[in-house]
Design a protein around this motif. Sequence first.
Motif, short mmCIF file in Angstrom:
data_model
loop_
_atom_site.label_atom_id
_atom_site.label_comp_id
_atom_site.label_asym_id
_atom_site.label_seq_id
_atom_site.Cartn_x
_atom_site.Cartn_y
_atom_site.Cartn_z
N ASP A 17 0.37 -1.45 0.41
CA ASP A 17 -0.15 -0.06 0.08
C ASP A 17 0.86 1.41 0.46
OD1 ASP A 17 -1.97 -1.74 -0.01
OD2 ASP A 17 -1.68 -1.48 2.30
N VAL A 18 2.55 1.29 0.94
CA VAL A 18 2.82 2.46 0.82
C VAL A 18 3.59 2.53 0.04
CG1 VAL A 18 1.92 3.28 2.76
CG2 VAL A 18 3.52 1.97 2.87
N LEU A 19 4.84 1.07 -0.15
CA LEU A 19 6.00 1.29 -1.00
C LEU A 19 5.71 2.36 -2.17
CD1 LEU A 19 8.03 -0.15 0.82
CD2 LEU A 19 7.77 -2.24 -2.01
N ALA A 20 4.77 2.19 -2.81
CA ALA A 20 5.46 3.32 -3.82
C ALA A 20 5.81 4.68 -3.74
CB ALA A 20 4.29 3.51 -4.94
N ARG A 21 4.73 4.91 -2.92
CA ARG A 21 4.89 6.63 -2.06
C ARG A 21 6.16 6.62 -1.93
NH1 ARG A 21 1.26 9.60 1.03
NH2 ARG A 21 0.85 7.15 1.96
N PHE A 22 6.36 5.28 -0.57
CA PHE A 22 7.60 5.00 0.45
C PHE A 22 9.13 5.70 -0.50
CE2 PHE A 22 11.49 3.74 1.33
CZ PHE A 22 11.88 4.17 2.47
N HIS A 23 8.80 4.92 -1.87
CA HIS A 23 9.92 5.09 -2.40
C HIS A 23 10.17 6.83 -3.46
CE1 HIS A 23 13.19 3.17 -5.13
NE2 HIS A 23 12.25 4.26 -6.36
N ASP A 24 9.12 6.76 -3.96
CA ASP A 24 9.06 8.40 -4.62
C ASP A 24 9.47 9.43 -3.78
OD1 ASP A 24 8.32 7.74 -6.75
OD2 ASP A 24 6.10 7.88 -6.34
N HIS A 25 8.82 9.77 -2.37
CA HIS A 25 9.67 10.55 -1.44
C HIS A 25 10.91 10.23 -0.50
CE1 HIS A 25 7.20 12.52 1.49
NE2 HIS A 25 8.13 12.67 2.35
N VAL A 26 11.43 9.14 -0.91
CA VAL A 26 12.39 9.18 -0.80
C VAL A 26 13.59 8.85 -1.33
CG1 VAL A 26 14.38 7.73 -0.46
CG2 VAL A 26 12.81 6.78 1.75
N TYR A 196 12.01 14.01 16.87
CA TYR A 196 11.17 14.19 15.20
C TYR A 196 9.65 13.40 16.04
CZ TYR A 196 10.50 9.24 14.12
OH TYR A 196 10.84 8.27 14.34
N GLU A 197 8.49 14.64 15.29
CA GLU A 197 7.17 14.37 16.13
C GLU A 197 6.73 13.06 15.46
OE1 GLU A 197 3.48 17.40 15.71
OE2 GLU A 197 5.36 17.52 16.85
N ASN A 198 6.35 12.07 16.19
CA ASN A 198 5.72 10.75 16.07
C ASN A 198 4.88 11.23 14.23
OD1 ASN A 198 4.82 8.07 15.95
ND2 ASN A 198 3.38 8.80 17.15
N ALA A 199 4.14 10.71 13.68
CA ALA A 199 4.20 10.33 12.63
C ALA A 199 2.70 9.30 12.81
CB ALA A 199 4.58 10.31 11.16
N VAL A 200 1.70 8.75 12.61
CA VAL A 200 0.89 8.22 12.77
C VAL A 200 0.80 7.37 11.52
CG1 VAL A 200 -1.63 7.88 13.01
CG2 VAL A 200 -0.87 9.50 14.08
N ARG A 201 1.19 6.33 11.34
CA ARG A 201 1.22 5.23 9.65
C ARG A 201 -0.35 5.38 9.30
NH1 ARG A 201 2.13 0.58 8.17
NH2 ARG A 201 3.47 -1.00 8.98
N GLU A 202 -0.19 6.50 7.98
CA GLU A 202 -1.56 6.35 7.17
C GLU A 202 -1.97 4.37 6.06
OE1 GLU A 202 0.25 9.30 4.44
OE2 GLU A 202 1.86 10.08 5.60
N GLN A 203 -1.21 3.92 6.15
CA GLN A 203 -1.97 3.07 5.72
C GLN A 203 -0.96 1.58 5.79
OE1 GLN A 203 -1.20 4.86 1.67
NE2 GLN A 203 -3.44 5.01 1.26
N GLY A 204 -1.96 0.70 5.66
CA GLY A 204 -0.99 -0.22 5.58
C GLY A 204 -2.02 -0.33 7.13
N ARG A 205 -1.41 -1.88 8.38
CA ARG A 205 -1.56 -1.49 9.73
C ARG A 205 -0.10 -2.57 10.62
NH1 ARG A 205 -5.30 -6.59 10.62
NH2 ARG A 205 -4.93 -5.65 12.98
#
Length: 330
Positions: A17-26, A196-205
Motif C-alpha cells: 500500500d505504501v511502498l510506491a509512495r515511500f520510494h518516490d518520497h525517499v 522528531y514528531e511522531n507520525a501516525v501510520r498512514e496506510q497498512g497496519r
Amino acid sequence: MVRVLLSIVVPCFNEEDVLARFHDHVTAELSRLDGDFEVVYVDDGSRDGTLPLLQELAGRDPDRVRYLSFSRNFGKEAAMLAGLRHAAGDAVVIMDADLQHPPELVHRMVALHAEGYDQVVARRTREGDRVTRTLTARLYYRAINRLVDVELVDGVGDFRLLSRRTVDAVLELGEYNRFSKGLFSWVGFRTTTFSYENAVREQGRSKWTFGKLLNYGLDGLLSFNNKPLRAAVHLGLLLTVVALGYAAWIVGDALVNGVDTPGYVTLLVAVTALAGVQMVMAGLIGEYVGRIYYEVKRRPHYLLKETSGAPRAADTRVTGESLWETVAPK
Ligand code: UDP
Ligand code: MG
C-alpha cells in the motif's frame, strides 16, 4: 563535506500500500543530497504484492535500488541484519517502509554524521499514541534500564544512521536472538540523538499486537545479561529466610504455649505462593536455556529467496557467516 555513499535499508513486510509512495518520497529527498545513495529493500516474506513492486523498482533503477527477498517471514530483526550485510554505503540509514520515519530527516542525520557522529539516532515523541501504550512504555523503560547494562531510551527505535565502522561492529555480533535497540547501544561509538514528531501510520497496519510487544519487551530484558537470574536467587534467599524465621517462631511458640490448632490456611497459602514463585523461576531459567538452544543450533537468521542483480563489491564485506546465507539458483 566529504562525499559519501549513503545506503538506506528498508525492511518491508506486506507494504504494497505504501511502498510506491515511500520510494518516490525517499528518492526525491535523497536526490537533493550531496553524494550518491542506494536503497536496499528487504522483503521479509511478504504475502502481498510487495515483491513484484520491488522487482519493478529495482528494474527501473538498478544502480540505486536493490532488493533482497526472504524465503518466508523472518521478522524485522532478520530483515535489518540482511539489509546491513548488503549495504555498501559509508553510512547506512535504517528506515521503516510505512513513512512513519520521515525521509526529510535523513538530511539532518547526514549533516550530523559529517560532524563526526557514528550513530545519529532519531527519537520520536509519543504524540498520537494511545495513552495506555505511552504509559506502559514509560514504565517499561524505567524498569529495564535498572536491569540491563546498556542504555535503552524510550522513543528510540531503529530509525538511525550508522557509520561504516558501527555497521561492521553490529555485524560482528552474530547472536541468533537479536534485539537491535540493545545491540546498537552496546556497540557504542559517538552517538547523538534528536527528536522528531511522531507520525501516525498512514496506510497498512502495524504488525505489533499486545502479545508481540510483551515478547519484545521480554527479549529486551533477557538478551543483555543474567540479572533476572540473580534476582531470582535473591528472591529465593529472601523466601528461605522468611520461612526459617517463621518455622523458628512456630517451634518457639509450641515450646512455650504448647501445640496450638494447626494453621492449615497458612500452610496452603504458603504452599501455593511458593509453587507460583518456583514456576516463575523455572520459566525464567527455561528462557535462558531456550536462548542457548537457539544459539547452539547456529541456524541462519534468514534465507534468501532471490536478490536483484549481481552482488556488489560490498557483499564481500559479509563475513564468514555468509555461508549461512543461501540463495536459490535463479
Ligand atoms: N517489518 C518487517 N517484518 C516483520 C514486521 C515488520 O520487515 O515481520 C517491517 C515493516 O514492513 C515496517 C517496519 O518493519 O517497515 C516496522 O513495522 P511496523 O510499522 O509494523 O511497526 P511499528 O511502526 O508499529 O513499530
Ligand atoms: Mg510503523
